[in-house]
Design a protein around this motif. Structure first.
Motif, mmCIF file in Angstrom:
data_model
loop_
_atom_site.group_PDB
_atom_site.id
_atom_site.type_symbol
_atom_site.label_atom_id
_atom_site.label_comp_id
_atom_site.label_asym_id
_atom_site.label_seq_id
_atom_site.Cartn_x
_atom_site.Cartn_y
_atom_site.Cartn_z
ATOM 1 N N THR A 21 12.076 34.431 25.324
ATOM 2 C CA THR A 21 11.304 33.194 25.353
ATOM 3 C C THR A 21 12.123 32.021 25.861
ATOM 4 O OG1 THR A 21 9.990 33.969 23.464
ATOM 5 C CG2 THR A 21 9.921 31.614 23.945
ATOM 6 N N VAL A 22 13.377 31.962 25.464
ATOM 7 C CA VAL A 22 14.228 30.826 25.801
ATOM 8 C C VAL A 22 14.748 30.891 27.236
ATOM 9 C CG1 VAL A 22 16.449 29.719 25.246
ATOM 10 C CG2 VAL A 22 14.876 30.379 23.418
ATOM 11 N N ARG A 23 14.954 32.104 27.754
ATOM 12 C CA ARG A 23 15.550 32.224 29.088
ATOM 13 C C ARG A 23 14.772 31.490 30.177
ATOM 14 N NH1 ARG A 23 19.379 34.171 31.877
ATOM 15 N NH2 ARG A 23 20.462 34.986 30.045
ATOM 16 N N PRO A 24 13.428 31.536 30.230
ATOM 17 C CA PRO A 24 12.720 30.763 31.257
ATOM 18 C C PRO A 24 12.976 29.264 31.159
ATOM 19 C CG PRO A 24 11.277 32.421 30.318
ATOM 20 C CD PRO A 24 12.503 32.400 29.464
ATOM 21 N N TYR A 25 13.173 28.766 29.944
ATOM 22 C CA TYR A 25 13.500 27.354 29.797
ATOM 23 C C TYR A 25 14.884 27.069 30.377
ATOM 24 C CZ TYR A 25 9.636 27.563 26.450
ATOM 25 O OH TYR A 25 8.413 27.755 25.858
ATOM 26 N N ALA A 26 15.810 27.987 30.146
ATOM 27 C CA ALA A 26 17.147 27.829 30.715
ATOM 28 C C ALA A 26 17.087 27.803 32.243
ATOM 29 C CB ALA A 26 18.052 28.973 30.239
ATOM 30 N N ALA A 27 16.187 28.599 32.817
ATOM 31 C CA ALA A 27 16.034 28.611 34.270
ATOM 32 C C ALA A 27 15.562 27.247 34.779
ATOM 33 C CB ALA A 27 15.036 29.692 34.674
ATOM 34 N N LEU A 28 14.727 26.568 34.008
ATOM 35 C CA LEU A 28 14.255 25.239 34.414
ATOM 36 C C LEU A 28 15.373 24.203 34.319
ATOM 37 C CD1 LEU A 28 10.716 25.196 32.760
ATOM 38 C CD2 LEU A 28 11.256 25.393 35.197
ATOM 39 N N PHE A 29 16.238 24.337 33.331
ATOM 40 C CA PHE A 29 17.391 23.440 33.250
ATOM 41 C C PHE A 29 18.288 23.641 34.475
ATOM 42 C CE2 PHE A 29 16.913 24.144 28.417
ATOM 43 C CZ PHE A 29 15.977 23.124 28.328
ATOM 44 N N SER A 30 18.494 24.899 34.840
ATOM 45 C CA SER A 30 19.318 25.203 36.011
ATOM 46 C C SER A 30 18.676 24.669 37.283
ATOM 47 C CB SER A 30 19.536 26.714 36.125
ATOM 48 O OG SER A 30 20.231 27.221 35.014
ATOM 49 N N ALA A 31 17.354 24.783 37.366
ATOM 50 C CA ALA A 31 16.637 24.303 38.555
ATOM 51 C C ALA A 31 16.796 22.798 38.712
ATOM 52 C CB ALA A 31 15.160 24.684 38.465
ATOM 53 N N ALA A 32 16.815 22.076 37.604
ATOM 54 C CA ALA A 32 17.008 20.630 37.679
ATOM 55 C C ALA A 32 18.387 20.289 38.227
ATOM 56 C CB ALA A 32 16.821 20.004 36.292
ATOM 57 N N ALA A 33 19.399 21.058 37.807
ATOM 58 C CA ALA A 33 20.748 20.840 38.331
ATOM 59 C C ALA A 33 20.794 21.136 39.823
ATOM 60 C CB ALA A 33 21.748 21.711 37.581
ATOM 61 N N GLU A 34 20.071 22.164 40.266
ATOM 62 C CA GLU A 34 20.010 22.466 41.704
ATOM 63 C C GLU A 34 19.371 21.312 42.457
ATOM 64 O OE1 GLU A 34 21.197 25.016 43.362
ATOM 65 O OE2 GLU A 34 21.909 26.158 41.620
ATOM 66 N N ASP A 35 18.290 20.763 41.898
ATOM 67 C CA ASP A 35 17.643 19.616 42.543
ATOM 68 C C ASP A 35 18.602 18.435 42.631
ATOM 69 O OD1 ASP A 35 15.332 21.038 42.823
ATOM 70 O OD2 ASP A 35 14.235 20.032 41.216
ATOM 71 N N ALA A 36 19.382 18.207 41.569
ATOM 72 C CA ALA A 36 20.339 17.112 41.582
ATOM 73 C C ALA A 36 21.417 17.339 42.635
ATOM 74 C CB ALA A 36 20.978 16.959 40.201
ATOM 75 N N TYR A 37 21.876 18.578 42.737
ATOM 76 C CA TYR A 37 22.902 18.916 43.728
ATOM 77 C C TYR A 37 22.397 18.667 45.144
ATOM 78 C CZ TYR A 37 26.324 21.749 46.270
ATOM 79 O OH TYR A 37 27.283 22.187 47.143
ATOM 80 N N CYS A 38 21.139 18.977 45.367
ATOM 81 C CA CYS A 38 20.538 18.789 46.694
ATOM 82 C C CYS A 38 19.927 17.396 46.858
ATOM 83 C CB CYS A 38 19.447 19.843 46.924
ATOM 84 S SG CYS A 38 20.042 21.545 46.911
ATOM 85 N N ARG A 39 20.066 16.562 45.857
ATOM 86 C CA ARG A 39 19.523 15.201 45.848
ATOM 87 C C ARG A 39 18.034 15.178 46.152
ATOM 88 N NH1 ARG A 39 24.124 11.058 48.285
ATOM 89 N NH2 ARG A 39 25.753 11.644 46.809
ATOM 90 N N LYS A 40 17.309 16.012 45.445
ATOM 91 C CA LYS A 40 15.860 16.034 45.618
ATOM 92 C C LYS A 40 15.144 16.044 44.265
ATOM 93 C CE LYS A 40 15.451 21.078 46.109
ATOM 94 N NZ LYS A 40 14.916 22.177 46.952
ATOM 95 N N VAL A 41 15.746 15.371 43.288
ATOM 96 C CA VAL A 41 15.082 15.231 41.991
ATOM 97 C C VAL A 41 13.797 14.442 42.182
ATOM 98 C CG1 VAL A 41 15.245 14.175 39.709
ATOM 99 C CG2 VAL A 41 17.191 15.415 40.642
ATOM 100 N N ASN A 42 12.710 14.957 41.652
ATOM 101 C CA ASN A 42 11.424 14.286 41.806
ATOM 102 C C ASN A 42 10.651 14.327 40.498
ATOM 103 O OD1 ASN A 42 10.352 16.913 41.629
ATOM 104 N ND2 ASN A 42 10.287 17.142 43.841
ATOM 105 N N ARG A 43 9.415 13.921 40.574
ATOM 106 C CA ARG A 43 8.565 13.876 39.392
ATOM 107 C C ARG A 43 8.448 15.245 38.735
ATOM 108 N NH1 ARG A 43 3.266 11.352 41.016
ATOM 109 N NH2 ARG A 43 4.581 9.505 40.928
ATOM 110 N N ASN A 44 8.247 16.267 39.529
ATOM 111 C CA ASN A 44 8.119 17.619 38.971
ATOM 112 C C ASN A 44 9.388 18.063 38.270
ATOM 113 O OD1 ASN A 44 5.476 17.935 39.827
ATOM 114 N ND2 ASN A 44 6.055 18.848 41.793
ATOM 115 N N THR A 45 10.547 17.689 38.823
ATOM 116 C CA THR A 45 11.822 18.029 38.191
ATOM 117 C C THR A 45 11.876 17.487 36.769
ATOM 118 O OG1 THR A 45 12.943 17.910 40.349
ATOM 119 C CG2 THR A 45 14.342 17.868 38.378
#
Length: 280
Positions: free
Chosen positions: A147-171
């Motif tokens: 149950t928790v692992r998909p949430y961890a994937a979303l945390f990681s996805a936010a870091a990827e967005d930050a790295y690529c400088r594309k943090v947005n509303r969905n992030t």
């Protein structure tokens, strides 16, 4: 239309103070102003002993770097995710983008730090699941992990967005939703431990239920606070979203961390009583 979907942390959306340093909100009292409305995450009240602290990272890059260099906390879960985000953070703070992009760099780095903190939080929940008492009504550690692992994937996805400088509303919305998910799991696990205690040691369960009588109100308060901020972000203009994205992620992480830490701490207390060999 594209501006509504993407926020690149450009200097145009600056939130720096008069001193030139980026401001860091003091969680859990984040101020997220959307339109003319001010919203603050409430402060959770507790009568328990001091709850476990999640890592608190200062604004300065030297403090953020120290956090990034630490080994994975709370049992070493999500090792690959933490390793990747740590490298992203190092790459971000080691890149000289010039004065104009200094704040954008700091904001991106902070999202990575929040993602690391959120993964630490998720790890605390998984470690708590290992304390299961083996009662029939308890959720298994394997189910909690799944149950928790998909949430961890979303945390990681936010870091990827930050790295690529594309943090947005969905992030931001997804990150907050994942925080709510981890918090909900920790809440359910405390309820399961209380039920297990009632089977093993009914008399002590009565006092523990009384001790935790404030949990439902705190959880309701937590949910309302997080949902309200999610709604604010969804309804914000593109410019407001860019200004609020990082402060909301930082403070939302700390707000959720306070709640999860409290649930884990109280669950440990319940489990210890259930395993106690002292006479009832």
């Amino acid at each position: 239309m594209a501006a509504l979907r993407t926020c690149l942390f450009s200097p145009a959306f600056s939130t720096a103070s008069s001193s030139g340093r980026p401001r860091v909100p003091n969680a859990p009292s984040i101020v997220s102003v959307v339109g003319r409305r001010e919203h603050r995450f409430p402060v959770l009240k507790s009568t328990t002993a001091p709850r476990p602290r999640l890592a608190v990272v200062r604004a300065q890059n030297r403090d953020a770097q120290s956090k990034a260099n630490q080994p994975p906390a709370a049992g070493g879960h999500f090792h690959e995710e933490i390793k990747r985000i740590t490298q992203h953070h190092r790459d971000i703070i080691s890149t000289d983008g010039g004065f104009l992009y200094a704040e954008a760099t700091a904001m991106s780095a902070r999202v990575c730090i929040s993602a690391l903190e959120a993964l630490d939080m998720a790890s605390l929940v998984l470690d708590s699941a290992r304390l299961n008492l083996g009662e029939a009504g308890e959720i298994s550690a394997e189910t909690i992990h799944g149950t928790v692992r998909p949430y961890a994937a979303l945390f990681s996805a936010a870091a990827e967005d930050a790295y690529c400088r594309k943090v947005n509303r969905n992030t931001v919305v997804r990150f907050l939703g994942a925080l709510r998910g981890v918090a909900a799991v920790s809440h359910i696990m405390l309820e399961g431990a209380l039920e297990a205690l009632s089977h093993r040691r009914p008399r002590e369960a009565v006092s523990e239920y009384a001790f935790n009588s404030d949990v439902e109100d705190m959880y309701r308060e937590f949910e309302q606070g997080m949902r309200q901020v999610e709604d604010d972000i969804r309804n914000a203009s593109a410019v407001a979203t860019c200004k609020l994205a990082v402060p909301v992620i930082l403070s939302g992480t700390k707000f959720a961390g306070s709640f999860v830490g409290l649930m884990v701490d109280r669950r440990r207390r319940v489990v210890e009583k259930a395993r106690s060999k002292s006479p009832v």
